[in-house]
Structures are given as structure tokens and as C-alpha cells.
Write a protein that holds these residues in place. Sequence first.
Motif, PDB file in Angstrom:
ATOM      1  N   UNK A 115      -2.549 -15.048   2.492  1.00  0.00           N
ATOM      2  CA  UNK A 115      -3.577 -15.326   3.501  1.00  0.00           C
ATOM      3  C   UNK A 115      -4.305 -14.028   3.841  1.00  0.00           C
ATOM      4  N   UNK A 116      -3.524 -12.958   4.061  1.00  0.00           N
ATOM      5  CA  UNK A 116      -4.107 -11.648   4.347  1.00  0.00           C
ATOM      6  C   UNK A 116      -3.206 -10.569   3.745  1.00  0.00           C
ATOM      7  N   UNK A 117      -3.320 -10.397   2.421  1.00  0.00           N
ATOM      8  CA  UNK A 117      -2.570  -9.346   1.744  1.00  0.00           C
ATOM      9  C   UNK A 117      -3.067  -7.983   2.190  1.00  0.00           C
ATOM     10  N   UNK A 118      -2.148  -7.044   2.421  1.00  0.00           N
ATOM     11  CA  UNK A 118      -2.527  -5.733   2.958  1.00  0.00           C
ATOM     12  C   UNK A 118      -1.418  -4.715   2.708  1.00  0.00           C
ATOM     13  N   UNK A 119      -1.736  -3.448   3.060  1.00  0.00           N
ATOM     14  CA  UNK A 119      -0.752  -2.378   3.173  1.00  0.00           C
ATOM     15  C   UNK A 119       0.048  -2.034   1.932  1.00  0.00           C
ATOM     16  N   UNK A 120      -0.536  -1.937   0.730  1.00  0.00           N
ATOM     17  CA  UNK A 120       0.275  -1.620  -0.447  1.00  0.00           C
ATOM     18  C   UNK A 120       0.822  -0.194  -0.398  1.00  0.00           C
ATOM     19  N   UNK A 121       2.083  -0.042  -0.798  1.00  0.00           N
ATOM     20  CA  UNK A 121       2.755   1.259  -0.823  1.00  0.00           C
ATOM     21  C   UNK A 121       3.593   1.328  -2.092  1.00  0.00           C
ATOM     22  N   UNK A 122       3.388   2.383  -2.900  1.00  0.00           N
ATOM     23  CA  UNK A 122       4.175   2.542  -4.117  1.00  0.00           C
ATOM     24  C   UNK A 122       5.447   3.329  -3.791  1.00  0.00           C
ATOM     25  N   UNK A 123       6.586   2.678  -3.971  1.00  0.00           N
ATOM     26  CA  UNK A 123       7.886   3.270  -3.683  1.00  0.00           C
ATOM     27  C   UNK A 123       8.400   3.967  -4.943  1.00  0.00           C
ATOM     28  N   UNK A 124       7.994   5.230  -5.085  1.00  0.00           N
ATOM     29  CA  UNK A 124       8.326   5.992  -6.288  1.00  0.00           C
ATOM     30  C   UNK A 124       9.827   6.229  -6.357  1.00  0.00           C
ATOM     31  N   UNK A 125      10.369   6.207  -7.544  1.00  0.00           N
ATOM     32  CA  UNK A 125      11.812   6.315  -7.739  1.00  0.00           C
ATOM     33  C   UNK A 125      12.390   4.944  -7.993  1.00  0.00           C
ATOM     34  N   UNK A 126      12.111   4.007  -7.109  1.00  0.00           N
ATOM     35  CA  UNK A 126      12.522   2.619  -7.324  1.00  0.00           C
ATOM     36  C   UNK A 126      11.482   1.862  -8.139  1.00  0.00           C
ATOM     37  N   UNK A 127      10.323   2.489  -8.348  1.00  0.00           N
ATOM     38  CA  UNK A 127       9.233   1.892  -9.145  1.00  0.00           C
ATOM     39  C   UNK A 127       8.889   0.484  -8.680  1.00  0.00           C
ATOM     40  N   UNK A 128       8.681   0.374  -7.366  1.00  0.00           N
ATOM     41  CA  UNK A 128       8.356  -0.928  -6.802  1.00  0.00           C
ATOM     42  C   UNK A 128       7.170  -0.809  -5.858  1.00  0.00           C
ATOM     43  N   UNK A 129       6.439  -1.902  -5.755  1.00  0.00           N
ATOM     44  CA  UNK A 129       5.298  -1.966  -4.857  1.00  0.00           C
ATOM     45  C   UNK A 129       5.677  -2.799  -3.640  1.00  0.00           C
ATOM     46  N   UNK A 130       5.451  -2.249  -2.462  1.00  0.00           N
ATOM     47  CA  UNK A 130       5.640  -2.966  -1.210  1.00  0.00           C
ATOM     48  C   UNK A 130       4.271  -3.327  -0.644  1.00  0.00           C
ATOM     49  N   UNK A 131       4.098  -4.541  -0.189  1.00  0.00           N
ATOM     50  CA  UNK A 131       2.871  -4.926   0.503  1.00  0.00           C
ATOM     51  C   UNK A 131       3.163  -6.121   1.395  1.00  0.00           C
ATOM     52  N   UNK A 132       2.216  -6.457   2.273  1.00  0.00           N
ATOM     53  CA  UNK A 132       2.467  -7.485   3.272  1.00  0.00           C
ATOM     54  C   UNK A 132       1.433  -8.596   3.197  1.00  0.00           C
ATOM     55  N   UNK A 133       1.789  -9.719   3.779  1.00  0.00           N
ATOM     56  CA  UNK A 133       0.828 -10.769   4.139  1.00  0.00           C
ATOM     57  C   UNK A 133       0.909 -10.864   5.652  1.00  0.00           C
ATOM     58  N   UNK A 134      -0.090 -10.294   6.329  1.00  0.00           N
ATOM     59  CA  UNK A 134      -0.033 -10.175   7.786  1.00  0.00           C
ATOM     60  C   UNK A 134       0.080 -11.538   8.457  1.00  0.00           C
ATOM     61  N   UNK A 135      -0.759 -12.460   8.062  1.00  0.00           N
ATOM     62  CA  UNK A 135      -0.824 -13.761   8.738  1.00  0.00           C
ATOM     63  C   UNK A 135       0.436 -14.587   8.510  1.00  0.00           C
TER      64      UNK A 135
END
Length: 295
Positions: free
Chosen positions: A18-38
Motif C-alpha cells: 500500500x505504501x512501500x518505504x524506507x529501504x535499508x541494505x543490511x550489509x553482511x547479512x545481504x538482506x534488504x529491509x523495507x516497510x509498508x507503512x499503511x
Amino acid sequence: MNKTEWVTAELALDTKSKLGEGPHWNRGLEQLLFVDIVKGLVHVFQPGTKEHDIHSLDGMPSSVIPIADGGWAVTMQDGVYRYNPQQRELSLVVQIEADLPGNRFNDAKCDPSGRLWAGTMDIGFQDYTGSLYLVEADGRVRTMLSQVGCSNGIAWDERKGAMYYIDTMKPEVCGFRYDAATGEISERRKLLEWPSNAGSPDGMTIDAEGQLWIAHWGGGRVSRWNPDTGELLGELAVPAPNVTSCVFGGAALDELYITTAREGLSASELDAYPLAGGLFVAKPGVTGTASRRFG
């Protein structure tokens, strides 16, 4: 990237946020964190294995950033929380703007010293009741800017002693002199003239060459800008109108991950852009800068 070249981002994960936002690359774990605010969701995506985990929170998470000593810092509507992803427990770090129920937090990032910069906005997108805050690792809070409409993208260039910032409602992309030792900002200046036919400036990141990458809400693209000259250097097409933010990831930081939203789109627009709300990725031909942890 030449100014006339267009590269199209490809779908990485069809989340229909609905509202994807805030991507953060978690280096070392090689993963992407992001949110759906709504929807109140935190997504954890590992591009290498395609593993995808979802954490459901009671509220509106607007950013998620790993903490140096473990867990995640999450900005919610009324403040900053610590989240334990193993136990899936949320605990308050510091409450902010509890007296402003019409506001919520929006974009947040950590500066080169590990301080958390988090901004707020009027949920109705009408009034300039937001602020930009600096949160220290011990929970101390400083108000850095006030009378903000919609606090959005933040980026730093350590070599230049500069911080860059977006207030979407104005719309304004501006720069400051930034003191890494104290976190103080000064000498606010306008960086560029935002195109009137390109939607609104939203989230932002910075590449290794010191150029800014800005998401276009309502513009279906991410653009690259020179903050010293205000020159538009290039654009990435995204098959979703409401592009919210972007971050560099991958082992070489040569992949640009892009979040989008379905919010604000009509039924006919959703038919025309069925991938809207998805997570996209592109290789723009430059490398980025690493996402920083809190503390």
C-alpha cells in the motif's frame, strides 16, 4: 549514466505494498529491509536466495534500521522503538510527538556517526506541523528542523561535510553544512529546481560519486542529480507511478533497490500498472554508499 539514457527497473519482489518505504541494505547479512507503512509490515528480503520474511507490527512503521548491538530501530507514529526480530517484540526507546496525533513519522536514516535522523509529517498532507529530529543512541532527542510539511529523503556526503534533505510538500531539495562531530547543520541552501511535470521528490540516496538519487512520487522514475550544480544527470524508469524511495545494495553496492506504493492510484491506474507497490531493482552503472546502523 548519460542524461539522455533511460534504464528501466525490473521487479524484484511483488509485494503490492500500500505504501512501500524506507529501504535499508543490511550489509553482511545481504538482506534488504523495507516497510509498508499503511499495512504495518516490515519486509526482509534476501535477493541472493529469494527468501522473504514479513513482520507484522501494531501501528505504522515508517523505517527499519539495524542497531549496532542487535535488533532493529523502528520509527512508528509516536516515536522510536526497538524491535527484536527473533522474538518479534517491540519496545519503546523514546516517545516523540505524542501530543500531535495528526502527525506520524516518515523517512529516517543514520548519519556517518550512527545517529538516527527521523522526520515527521501531517498524516493529512495539509499542514506544516512536522519536524526533523536527531536521536542519539542513549535516547536523547534534538529538534533539528521545524515547520516541515512531509519529512523525506536524507543523505550525507562525508567528504564535503554536507547533508541533503527533502521536504516533499514544499517541494524542496536542500543542502546543509554538516558537522560530523556534533551533528549540527547550518547554512541551508536550495540545491535544484524540481521539474513541475515530474511528480514530487520523495526518498533519496547518494552514490559513491556524491550524486543524489531521488524517487518521484507521481513521476514513475528515480532521477540522478549533481548537488553542486543542480544538473539532472539521468533517470531510471519504474513501472509504477508512485515511487517512494531507493537504496544501493548487493555485495558490490551496484544494485539500486526501489520501493513503490499503490496508495493514491485509481482502479484504472492499478489496471495499467499491475506491479505498483512492488520492490524494483536496477543496475545503473554506478556504485552506492552503505546504509548505516543506529549507534
